[in-house]
Design a protein around this motif. Structure first.
Motif, PDB file in Angstrom:
ATOM      1  N   TRP A  20      -5.330   2.832  13.615  1.00  0.00           N
ATOM      2  CA  TRP A  20      -3.923   2.827  13.232  1.00  0.00           C
ATOM      3  C   TRP A  20      -3.623   2.668  11.916  1.00  0.00           C
ATOM      4  O   TRP A  20      -2.928   3.459  11.131  1.00  0.00           O
ATOM      5  CB  TRP A  20      -3.093   1.702  14.237  1.00  0.00           C
ATOM      6  N   GLY A  21      -4.290   1.739  11.216  1.00  0.00           N
ATOM      7  CA  GLY A  21      -3.974   1.737   9.661  1.00  0.00           C
ATOM      8  C   GLY A  21      -4.520   2.660   8.905  1.00  0.00           C
ATOM      9  O   GLY A  21      -3.662   3.052   7.857  1.00  0.00           O
ATOM     10  N   LEU A  22      -5.597   3.071   9.291  1.00  0.00           N
ATOM     11  CA  LEU A  22      -5.992   4.258   8.529  1.00  0.00           C
ATOM     12  C   LEU A  22      -5.322   5.457   8.526  1.00  0.00           C
ATOM     13  O   LEU A  22      -5.004   6.283   7.553  1.00  0.00           O
ATOM     14  CB  LEU A  22      -7.602   4.718   8.831  1.00  0.00           C
ATOM     15  N   SER A  23      -4.501   5.652   9.756  1.00  0.00           N
ATOM     16  CA  SER A  23      -3.529   6.995  10.072  1.00  0.00           C
ATOM     17  C   SER A  23      -2.360   6.721   9.156  1.00  0.00           C
ATOM     18  O   SER A  23      -1.947   7.758   8.568  1.00  0.00           O
ATOM     19  CB  SER A  23      -3.342   7.113  11.587  1.00  0.00           C
ATOM     20  N   GLY A  24      -2.101   5.560   9.005  1.00  0.00           N
ATOM     21  CA  GLY A  24      -0.629   5.290   8.227  1.00  0.00           C
ATOM     22  C   GLY A  24      -1.084   5.396   6.769  1.00  0.00           C
ATOM     23  O   GLY A  24      -0.415   6.103   5.952  1.00  0.00           O
ATOM     24  N   VAL A  25      -2.288   4.840   6.225  1.00  0.00           N
ATOM     25  CA  VAL A  25      -2.872   5.146   4.993  1.00  0.00           C
ATOM     26  C   VAL A  25      -2.802   6.794   4.726  1.00  0.00           C
ATOM     27  O   VAL A  25      -2.489   7.278   3.632  1.00  0.00           O
ATOM     28  CB  VAL A  25      -4.098   4.506   4.318  1.00  0.00           C
ATOM     29  N   GLY A  66      -0.987  -3.346   6.148  1.00  0.00           N
ATOM     30  CA  GLY A  66      -1.316  -3.455   7.595  1.00  0.00           C
ATOM     31  C   GLY A  66      -2.726  -2.930   7.793  1.00  0.00           C
ATOM     32  O   GLY A  66      -3.586  -3.769   8.705  1.00  0.00           O
ATOM     33  N   LEU A  67      -3.438  -1.965   7.125  1.00  0.00           N
ATOM     34  CA  LEU A  67      -4.582  -1.728   6.952  1.00  0.00           C
ATOM     35  C   LEU A  67      -5.582  -3.080   6.864  1.00  0.00           C
ATOM     36  O   LEU A  67      -6.413  -3.331   7.343  1.00  0.00           O
ATOM     37  CB  LEU A  67      -5.173  -0.599   6.396  1.00  0.00           C
ATOM     38  N   ILE A  68      -5.306  -3.616   5.722  1.00  0.00           N
ATOM     39  CA  ILE A  68      -6.010  -4.653   5.019  1.00  0.00           C
ATOM     40  C   ILE A  68      -6.000  -5.875   6.282  1.00  0.00           C
ATOM     41  O   ILE A  68      -7.032  -6.888   6.609  1.00  0.00           O
ATOM     42  CB  ILE A  68      -5.498  -5.004   3.794  1.00  0.00           C
ATOM     43  N   GLY A  69      -4.631  -6.182   6.742  1.00  0.00           N
ATOM     44  CA  GLY A  69      -4.505  -7.042   7.702  1.00  0.00           C
ATOM     45  C   GLY A  69      -5.728  -7.070   9.033  1.00  0.00           C
ATOM     46  O   GLY A  69      -6.086  -7.861   9.488  1.00  0.00           O
ATOM     47  N   SER A  70      -5.582  -5.557   9.473  1.00  0.00           N
ATOM     48  CA  SER A  70      -6.503  -5.095  10.422  1.00  0.00           C
ATOM     49  C   SER A  70      -7.983  -5.463  10.082  1.00  0.00           C
ATOM     50  O   SER A  70      -8.775  -5.739  10.986  1.00  0.00           O
ATOM     51  CB  SER A  70      -6.242  -3.872  10.888  1.00  0.00           C
ATOM     52  N   VAL A  71      -8.297  -5.257   8.895  1.00  0.00           N
ATOM     53  CA  VAL A  71      -9.899  -5.525   8.549  1.00  0.00           C
ATOM     54  C   VAL A  71      -9.870  -7.125   8.578  1.00  0.00           C
ATOM     55  O   VAL A  71     -11.098  -7.280   8.867  1.00  0.00           O
ATOM     56  CB  VAL A  71      -9.925  -4.710   7.179  1.00  0.00           C
ATOM     57  N   LEU A  72      -9.026  -7.770   8.109  1.00  0.00           N
ATOM     58  CA  LEU A  72      -9.243  -9.091   8.015  1.00  0.00           C
ATOM     59  C   LEU A  72      -9.361  -9.617   9.292  1.00  0.00           C
ATOM     60  O   LEU A  72     -10.078 -10.521   9.662  1.00  0.00           O
ATOM     61  CB  LEU A  72      -8.111  -9.766   7.261  1.00  0.00           C
ATOM     62  N   ARG A  78      -7.931 -15.736   9.362  1.00  0.00           N
ATOM     63  CA  ARG A  78      -6.468 -16.066   9.798  1.00  0.00           C
ATOM     64  C   ARG A  78      -5.328 -15.557   8.652  1.00  0.00           C
ATOM     65  O   ARG A  78      -4.293 -15.150   9.037  1.00  0.00           O
ATOM     66  CB  ARG A  78      -6.367 -17.517   9.387  1.00  0.00           C
ATOM     67  N   ILE A  79      -5.875 -15.152   7.528  1.00  0.00           N
ATOM     68  CA  ILE A  79      -4.894 -14.460   6.488  1.00  0.00           C
ATOM     69  C   ILE A  79      -4.492 -13.283   6.906  1.00  0.00           C
ATOM     70  O   ILE A  79      -3.384 -12.680   6.275  1.00  0.00           O
ATOM     71  CB  ILE A  79      -5.606 -14.576   4.896  1.00  0.00           C
ATOM     72  N   ALA A  80      -4.982 -12.730   7.977  1.00  0.00           N
ATOM     73  CA  ALA A  80      -4.582 -11.338   8.566  1.00  0.00           C
ATOM     74  C   ALA A  80      -3.129 -11.326   8.667  1.00  0.00           C
ATOM     75  O   ALA A  80      -2.383 -10.422   8.602  1.00  0.00           O
ATOM     76  CB  ALA A  80      -5.291 -10.826   9.665  1.00  0.00           C
ATOM     77  N   ARG A  81      -2.761 -12.605   9.378  1.00  0.00           N
ATOM     78  CA  ARG A  81      -1.398 -12.924   9.818  1.00  0.00           C
ATOM     79  C   ARG A  81      -0.145 -12.310   8.566  1.00  0.00           C
ATOM     80  O   ARG A  81       0.782 -11.830   8.570  1.00  0.00           O
ATOM     81  CB  ARG A  81      -1.154 -13.979  10.220  1.00  0.00           C
ATOM     82  N   LEU A  82      -0.589 -13.061   7.254  1.00  0.00           N
ATOM     83  CA  LEU A  82       0.138 -12.974   6.234  1.00  0.00           C
ATOM     84  C   LEU A  82       0.350 -11.337   6.016  1.00  0.00           C
ATOM     85  O   LEU A  82       1.474 -10.859   5.394  1.00  0.00           O
ATOM     86  CB  LEU A  82      -0.230 -13.705   5.114  1.00  0.00           C
ATOM     87  N   PHE A  83      -0.905 -10.624   5.930  1.00  0.00           N
ATOM     88  CA  PHE A  83      -0.831  -9.017   5.782  1.00  0.00           C
ATOM     89  C   PHE A  83       0.089  -8.357   6.612  1.00  0.00           C
ATOM     90  O   PHE A  83       0.820  -7.259   6.357  1.00  0.00           O
ATOM     91  CB  PHE A  83      -2.192  -8.754   5.610  1.00  0.00           C
ATOM     92  N   TYR A  84       0.087  -8.806   7.949  1.00  0.00           N
ATOM     93  CA  TYR A  84       0.823  -8.133   8.952  1.00  0.00           C
ATOM     94  C   TYR A  84       2.189  -8.517   8.733  1.00  0.00           C
ATOM     95  O   TYR A  84       3.114  -7.701   8.841  1.00  0.00           O
ATOM     96  CB  TYR A  84       0.298  -8.392  10.476  1.00  0.00           C
ATOM     97  N   ILE A  85       2.495  -9.754   8.461  1.00  0.00           N
ATOM     98  CA  ILE A  85       3.922 -10.227   8.031  1.00  0.00           C
ATOM     99  C   ILE A  85       4.595  -9.157   6.812  1.00  0.00           C
ATOM    100  O   ILE A  85       5.443  -8.612   6.968  1.00  0.00           O
ATOM    101  CB  ILE A  85       4.379 -11.516   7.830  1.00  0.00           C
ATOM    102  N   GLY A 124       3.929  -3.366  14.485  1.00  0.00           N
ATOM    103  CA  GLY A 124       3.588  -4.440  13.383  1.00  0.00           C
ATOM    104  C   GLY A 124       3.889  -5.666  14.241  1.00  0.00           C
ATOM    105  O   GLY A 124       3.302  -6.808  13.856  1.00  0.00           O
ATOM    106  N   ALA A 125       4.705  -5.979  15.306  1.00  0.00           N
ATOM    107  CA  ALA A 125       5.279  -7.155  15.689  1.00  0.00           C
ATOM    108  C   ALA A 125       3.971  -7.427  16.642  1.00  0.00           C
ATOM    109  O   ALA A 125       3.357  -8.724  16.599  1.00  0.00           O
ATOM    110  CB  ALA A 125       6.534  -6.912  16.549  1.00  0.00           C
ATOM    111  N   PHE A 126       3.273  -6.643  17.163  1.00  0.00           N
ATOM    112  CA  PHE A 126       2.275  -6.985  18.131  1.00  0.00           C
ATOM    113  C   PHE A 126       0.957  -7.312  17.198  1.00  0.00           C
ATOM    114  O   PHE A 126       0.266  -8.402  17.560  1.00  0.00           O
ATOM    115  CB  PHE A 126       1.767  -5.397  18.742  1.00  0.00           C
ATOM    116  N   GLN A 127       0.767  -6.966  16.068  1.00  0.00           N
ATOM    117  CA  GLN A 127      -0.235  -7.290  14.999  1.00  0.00           C
ATOM    118  C   GLN A 127       0.024  -8.817  14.722  1.00  0.00           C
ATOM    119  O   GLN A 127      -1.294  -9.414  14.688  1.00  0.00           O
ATOM    120  CB  GLN A 127      -0.358  -6.244  14.041  1.00  0.00           C
TER     121      GLN A 127
END
Length: 141
Positions: A20-25, A66-72, A78-85, A124-127
């Motif tokens: 999903w993140g790759l498609s967004g990029v 969003g993509l970085i959050g998904s990779v994390l 845990r820092i994935a959450r901050l990227f998702y926010i 985004g909310a699901f992430q």
């Protein structure tokens, strides 16, 4: 806290979110392309051309965070959450401007104009939920 082994569905979700993140990029970079813009309707092209200067950087921030959050998340960080926010905040900023400052809904109709942005916001909310859930379960740390 010891990290627990995530279930298979967590890995599937992380992989789908990376795609999903790759498609967004990809969509972001395509929107920067003159060739891609030439294929847009005149109305859609004018939306991009008349957007404020901050719009494209916010769009880039939304998709890249969003993509970085998904990779994390896949790396169980845990820092994935901050990227998702950050991604969801950028998405909200983009869409608030789009719906408040343009006539998109009047031109395309509410169903067409709102459906995909709502899907993006829900994902985004699901992430964020998934990162929180994984942290509570000890799957990420």
């Amino acid at each position: 806290m010891t990290r627990m082994r995530p279930p298979v569905w967590f890995w599937v979700a992380a992989a789908v979110l990376i795609l999903w993140g790759l498609s967004g990029v990809f969509g972001f970079y395509m929107s920067l392309s003159a060739a891609a813009r030439a294929q847009m309707s005149a109305y859609d092209r004018s939306l991009y051309e008349n957007a404020p200067e901050w719009y494209m950087p916010v769009y880039g921030a939304a998709v890249w965070s969003g993509l970085i959050g998904s990779v994390l998340l896949a790396f169980r960080r845990r820092i994935a959450r901050l990227f998702y926010i950050a991604s969801l905040v950028a998405v909200v900023v983009m869409f608030v401007w789009t719906f408040a400052a343009t006539d998109l809904i009047a031109v395309k109709g509410i169903a067409t104009a709102v459906t995909f942005p709502m899907l993006i916001a829900l994902i985004g909310a699901f992430q964020i939920w998934l990162a929180d859930h994984a942290a509570r379960r000890g799957w990420i740390g």
